[in-house]
Design a protein around this motif. Structure first.
Motif, PDB file in Angstrom:
ATOM      1  N   ILE A 153       0.843  -1.197   0.000  1.00 46.87           N
ATOM      2  CA  ILE A 153       0.000   0.000   0.000  1.00 46.87           C
ATOM      3  C   ILE A 153       0.878   1.247   0.000  1.00 46.87           C
ATOM      4  O   ILE A 153       1.745   1.408   0.866  1.00 46.87           O
ATOM      5  CB  ILE A 153      -0.922   0.044   1.235  1.00 46.87           C
ATOM      6  N   ILE A 154       0.662   2.105  -0.982  1.00 47.70           N
ATOM      7  CA  ILE A 154       1.228   3.449  -0.986  1.00 47.70           C
ATOM      8  C   ILE A 154       0.053   4.398  -1.175  1.00 47.70           C
ATOM      9  O   ILE A 154      -0.605   4.395  -2.217  1.00 47.70           O
ATOM     10  CB  ILE A 154       2.264   3.649  -2.110  1.00 47.70           C
ATOM     11  N   LYS A 155      -0.236   5.188  -0.154  1.00 46.06           N
ATOM     12  CA  LYS A 155      -1.386   6.088  -0.185  1.00 46.06           C
ATOM     13  C   LYS A 155      -1.023   7.420  -0.862  1.00 46.06           C
ATOM     14  O   LYS A 155       0.125   7.867  -0.807  1.00 46.06           O
ATOM     15  CB  LYS A 155      -1.887   6.359   1.235  1.00 46.06           C
ATOM     16  N   ARG A 156      -2.046   8.060  -1.433  1.00 48.49           N
ATOM     17  CA  ARG A 156      -1.881   9.398  -2.005  1.00 48.49           C
ATOM     18  C   ARG A 156      -2.210  10.437  -0.921  1.00 48.49           C
ATOM     19  O   ARG A 156      -3.095  11.271  -1.079  1.00 48.49           O
ATOM     20  CB  ARG A 156      -2.785   9.574  -3.223  1.00 48.49           C
ATOM     21  N   ASP A 157      -1.474  10.341   0.175  1.00 44.52           N
ATOM     22  CA  ASP A 157      -1.703  11.234   1.307  1.00 44.52           C
ATOM     23  C   ASP A 157      -0.394  11.958   1.621  1.00 44.52           C
ATOM     24  O   ASP A 157       0.601  11.789   0.900  1.00 44.52           O
ATOM     25  CB  ASP A 157      -2.246  10.448   2.500  1.00 44.52           C
ATOM     26  N   PRO A 158      -0.344  12.794   2.665  1.00 44.22           N
ATOM     27  CA  PRO A 158       0.887  13.540   2.946  1.00 44.22           C
ATOM     28  C   PRO A 158       2.138  12.670   3.071  1.00 44.22           C
ATOM     29  O   PRO A 158       3.212  13.048   2.588  1.00 44.22           O
ATOM     30  CB  PRO A 158       0.563  14.250   4.262  1.00 44.22           C
ATOM     31  N   LEU A 159       2.033  11.502   3.712  1.00 42.45           N
ATOM     32  CA  LEU A 159       3.202  10.639   3.843  1.00 42.45           C
ATOM     33  C   LEU A 159       3.624  10.095   2.485  1.00 42.45           C
ATOM     34  O   LEU A 159       4.821  10.081   2.153  1.00 42.45           O
ATOM     35  CB  LEU A 159       2.914   9.480   4.801  1.00 42.45           C
ATOM     36  N   GLY A 160       2.655   9.639   1.685  1.00 41.34           N
ATOM     37  CA  GLY A 160       2.975   9.123   0.353  1.00 41.34           C
ATOM     38  C   GLY A 160       3.604  10.181  -0.527  1.00 41.34           C
ATOM     39  O   GLY A 160       4.566   9.914  -1.253  1.00 41.34           O
ATOM     40  N   ARG A 161       3.090  11.421  -0.453  1.00 41.14           N
ATOM     41  CA  ARG A 161       3.638  12.512  -1.266  1.00 41.14           C
ATOM     42  C   ARG A 161       5.048  12.892  -0.805  1.00 41.14           C
ATOM     43  O   ARG A 161       5.931  13.179  -1.634  1.00 41.14           O
ATOM     44  CB  ARG A 161       2.717  13.727  -1.203  1.00 41.14           C
TER      45      ARG A 161
END
Length: 320
Positions: A153-161
Motif C-alpha cells: 500500500i502506498i497512499k496518495r496522502d501527505p506521507l505518500g507525497r
C-alpha cells in the motif's frame, strides 16, 4: 433450440471444463476441490465469476521463471546450509550458525520458505511509524547509487507525497530509483503521480495490475511485501505500509503499533535479491543470466565491505 437453451448448455460446458481443470491441473486439497465443484454446479454464473476472481491459484513451481542455472544457484545454497545444519560436527554447524538452539527453526525456514541464514548483520527494531519513516527517509536522502522500494500500500496522502518527493529528488540527482507497488493495495495511485519521477528516469512497475480500476482477476494473489534497499547496504522490511494511518494519525485506527527492521549486512543481499525477482516478474524483460550472477557477487562484496565498517564501529553483529 432457442438462445436460452444454448446459453444453458454453454454454461454447463464451461462448468465442466472448470471442474476438470480444478481436479487435474491445480491439484488442490480434497476439501477445497469439493467446495469449488459445489459452487460451480449449484451457482453456475455466480460460481464462475467467483472462481475467476477468487479461485485461481498461482503455480508455485518456478513462479519467477528462473533459468536452470539460476535455480541451481538458489537450491545449491539451500542444500549446503541444510547439510551443515544436519551435520553432527559442531564445527560445520558454526560455519553458518552461531547457536544450535534454533537449528530446527532454521531448517524449517530453509525447506518451507527457502530463507537462507545470513550473517554479519546489524539489526534495529522499529515499532513506531514515525520512527521508521523518519529513519528510512533520512537514509534515502544519503543514497548515492540506487533506491529500490516495494510496498503493498502506498497512499496518495501527505506521507505518500513526502516519500515520492524524496525519491523524485534523488532521481534528479542521478540516483537510480525503482518503485514497485501492488495493483490492488495501491489501486488509488495514478500514473500522473509519477510523471515528475519518470522525467528523471525513475522507474515504476505494478505487481499484478488491474484490467480496469476496480477489476482485477488476481484479487486473491497479492504481493504484500514492504521493503526498501538503499545503495545495496541498508535494508528495511516489515509490516508498515505507506499511509498516515501507520503514523497513528487516523482517528479510526488510533496508535498503530507494528514491527519493521532496519538491516545492515548480509541480510540486505537477500532482500535485494527478492526485490529484483519481483521487479523482473512485474516487467516483460528477462535479465541476462551472467549479469544476474555478477550482480549477486557485487551485492556479496558490498555486504562484506559493510561488515568491516560495522566491526570498526564495534557494534555487535547478529545472524538471522
Amino acid at each position: 433450440m432457442d438462445w436460452f437453451s444454448w446459453s444453458v448448455n454453454i454454461l454447463l460446458f464451461v462448468n465442466l471444463v472448470l471442474a476438470i481443470f480444478l481436479i487435474f491441473n491445480e491439484r488442490r486439497d480434497a476439501g477445497s476441490t469439493w467446495a469449488w465443484l459445489l459452487i460451480l454446479f449449484f451457482l453456475p454464473i455466480i460460481g464462475f465469476l467467483l472462481y475467476l476472481f477468487l479461485g485461481r491459484q498461482m503455480k508455485q513451481e518456478n513462479f519467477y521463471r528462473l533459468t536452470r542455472e539460476e535455480q541451481a544457484y538458489h537450491s545449491g545454497h539451500i542444500h549446503t546450509q541444510l547439510t551443515q545444519l544436519d551435520s553432527p560436527d559442531d564445527k560445520a554447524k558454526l560455519k553458518i550458525h552461531t547457536s544450535s538452539k534454533y537449528d530446527s527453526l532454521a531448517a524449517m525456514n530453509l525447506r518451507g520458505s527457502k530463507a537462507l541464514i545470513s550473517f554479519h548483520n546489524r539489526i534495529s527494531l522499529l515499532h513506531d511509524g514515525n520512527q521508521k519513516f523518519n529513519k528510512m527517509m533520512e537514509d534515502m536522502q544519503k543514497a548515492r547509487t540506487e533506491i529500490n522500494i516495494q510496498y503493498f500500500i502506498i497512499k496518495r496522502d501527505p506521507l505518500g507525497r513526502k516519500l515520492l518527493d524524496i525519491l523524485t529528488e534523488k532521481a534528479r540527482e542521478g540516483v537510480r530509483v525503482r518503485i514497485l507497488y501492488d495493483g490492488i493495495g495501491s489501486m488509488h495511485l495514478k500514473s500522473s503521480d509519477f510523471e515528475e519521477l519518470a522525467s528523471y528516469k525513475g522507474e515504476v512497475r505494478v505487481f499484478f495490475p488491474s484490467l480496469f480500476k476496480y477489476i482485477n482477476l488476481r484479487i486473491n494473489n497479492r504481493n504484500h511485501r514492504k521493503l526498501c534497499v538503499i545503495d545495496g547496504k541498508i535494508g528495511y522490511i516489515g509490516g508498515f505500509n505507506v499511509g498516515t494511518e501507520y503514523l497513528g494519525e487516523a482517528e479510526k485506527f488510533g496508535y498503530w503499533r507494528d514491527t519493521h527492521l532496519r538491516l545492515e549486512g548480509d541480510a540486505v543481499y537477500q532482500i535485494q535479491e527478492r526485490f529484483i525477482m519481483d521487479w523482473h516478474y512485474a516487467g516483460s524483460e528477462r535479465p541476462d543470466p551472467e549479469e544476474w550472477c555478477l550482480n549477486l557477487l557485487r551485492m556479496q562484496l558490498k555486504t562484506r565491505r559493510q561488515y568491516k565498517l560495522l566491526q570498526a564501529d564495534q557494534t555487535p553483529a547478529r545472524s538471522i
